[in-house]
Design an enzyme around this catalytic site. Structure first.
Site, PDB file in Angstrom:
ATOM      1  N   PHE A  72      33.951  50.836  46.132  1.00  0.00           N
ATOM      2  CA  PHE A  72      34.198  51.688  44.979  1.00  0.00           C
ATOM      3  C   PHE A  72      32.898  51.876  44.197  1.00  0.00           C
ATOM      4  O   PHE A  72      32.175  50.911  43.929  1.00  0.00           O
ATOM      5  CB  PHE A  72      35.263  51.041  44.093  1.00  0.00           C
ATOM      6  CG  PHE A  72      35.600  51.802  42.847  1.00  0.00           C
ATOM      7  CD1 PHE A  72      36.442  52.897  42.896  1.00  0.00           C
ATOM      8  CD2 PHE A  72      35.074  51.416  41.616  1.00  0.00           C
ATOM      9  CE1 PHE A  72      36.760  53.604  41.748  1.00  0.00           C
ATOM     10  CE2 PHE A  72      35.386  52.109  40.470  1.00  0.00           C
ATOM     11  CZ  PHE A  72      36.232  53.205  40.544  1.00  0.00           C
TER      12      PHE A  72
ATOM     13  N   ASN B  38      38.320  45.363  36.741  1.00  0.00           N
ATOM     14  CA  ASN B  38      38.501  46.798  36.939  1.00  0.00           C
ATOM     15  C   ASN B  38      39.293  46.946  38.240  1.00  0.00           C
ATOM     16  O   ASN B  38      38.727  47.206  39.296  1.00  0.00           O
ATOM     17  CB  ASN B  38      37.153  47.509  37.030  1.00  0.00           C
ATOM     18  CG  ASN B  38      37.296  49.006  37.221  1.00  0.00           C
ATOM     19  OD1 ASN B  38      38.362  49.571  37.021  1.00  0.00           O
ATOM     20  ND2 ASN B  38      36.221  49.661  37.631  1.00  0.00           N
ATOM     21  N   PRO B  39      40.617  46.778  38.166  1.00  0.00           N
ATOM     22  CA  PRO B  39      41.437  46.730  39.374  1.00  0.00           C
ATOM     23  C   PRO B  39      41.822  48.120  39.868  1.00  0.00           C
ATOM     24  O   PRO B  39      41.576  49.125  39.183  1.00  0.00           O
ATOM     25  CB  PRO B  39      42.677  45.981  38.887  1.00  0.00           C
ATOM     26  CG  PRO B  39      42.825  46.449  37.470  1.00  0.00           C
ATOM     27  CD  PRO B  39      41.412  46.596  36.947  1.00  0.00           C
TER      28      PRO B  39
END
Length: 291
Positions: free
Chosen positions: A102, A197-198
């Protein structure tokens, strides 16, 4: 290719380079990229091997046009800029990123700034859940070099990038599922700060091609309502944090109230606060473990 320098005012960018950037901006804009001019300049700087701020003094070599054109063509295909240049800025750091991890967003810097402002002991224990590229863990380790930082993710590919980004720190990386109820049980009641920050995007959300086609889905989607990972993180925080320890969790724009409600229903937290990023959007919720 040196071109002619403009006399008088203006930025004094090499005129051939100026035209190349203008052409690239038009190509990227036509491809639907809102940050076309910025991306065109960043790609020009990458192709020239300089920082963006030095485009005013660079004189491109003969191979620049071909290099630059190839980079612009890839960006016009909606390949993320960060994948093309191999890095992403986050806070004070430049992180290595690429396919399989990500890409850290500027919006998460609001969570970083909150975490950096917390009063912690010099040897604080900090846990970063869903660390991805290691962005939060690395930034906090640089900010607090004597702290102990544990960064958790279940993706081996993401942890490969996290290892590179945390190499100059003492961050301990752990491959594990943050929804596992037995996660880090050896740290129960001892953690000073948790950041996360899932994956929190609801399934079916409309996303830009750069995100939908290039960020790993596993790092994006948090179930039908975007809350499937946040719930277990709140439960983990209730047992991991020491009394007075703090947590900050990022969430989707639409789930700020739901995230705060999870903390309230856990009956283990006080000072539950919904916070916004620099654009004014609901971005993360913070809470304190009851003393």
């Amino acid at each position: 290719m040196t071109g002619q320098r403009e006399a008088g005012g203006g930025s004094h960018i090499d005129t051939d380079l100026r035209q190349a950037i203008a052409d690239a901006t038009a190509e990227l804009s036509a491809a639907g990229i809102h940050s076309a001019r910025v991306d065109a300049e960043l790609l020009a700087a990458h192709a020239a091997g300089v920082d963006r701020g030095r485009l005013t003094v660079v004189e491109p070599d003969a191979a620049f046009v071909d290099r630059y054109g190839a980079l612009v063509a890839r960006r016009a295909q909606r390949i993320p800029l960060q994948h093309i240049v191999g890095s992403a800025a986050f806070g004070p750091l430049m992180l290595q990123v690429g396919p399989g991890v990500f890409i850290p967003r500027p919006e998460t810097e609001a969570l970083l700034e909150w975490a950096q402002a917390q009063p912690l002991p010099p040897d604080a224990l900090i846990v970063d859940l869903c660390t991805g590229s290691g962005a939060l863990a690395a930034a906090l380790a640089h900010h607090r070099p004597t702290a102990r930082v544990v960064a958790v993710d279940d993706s081996a590919e993401a942890l490969r990038y996290a290892e590179m980004n945390c190499r100059a720190t003492s961050v301990r990386l752990l491959q594990a599922d943050v929804t596992d109820p037995d996660l880090l049980t050896e740290l129960n009641g001892t953690v000073d700060l948790i950041v996360s920050n899932p994956p929190y995007i609801p399934l079916g959300a409309d996303l830009d091609p750069e995100v939908a086609q290039h960020d790993p889905a596993h790092a994006l989607f948090g179930g039908a309502d975007g809350m499937s990972v946040i719930g277990p993180i709140v439960a983990a925080a209730a047992r991991l944090l020491r009394p007075g320890g703090r947590i900050g969790v990022e969430h989707d724009d639409a789930t700020s109230a739901a995230t705060a409600d999870l903390f309230a229903r856990a009956a283990a937290f006080t000072d539950i606060t919904a916070r916004r990023d620099l654009t004014g959007r609901p971005r993360f919720v913070t809470a304190t473990r009851i003393e």
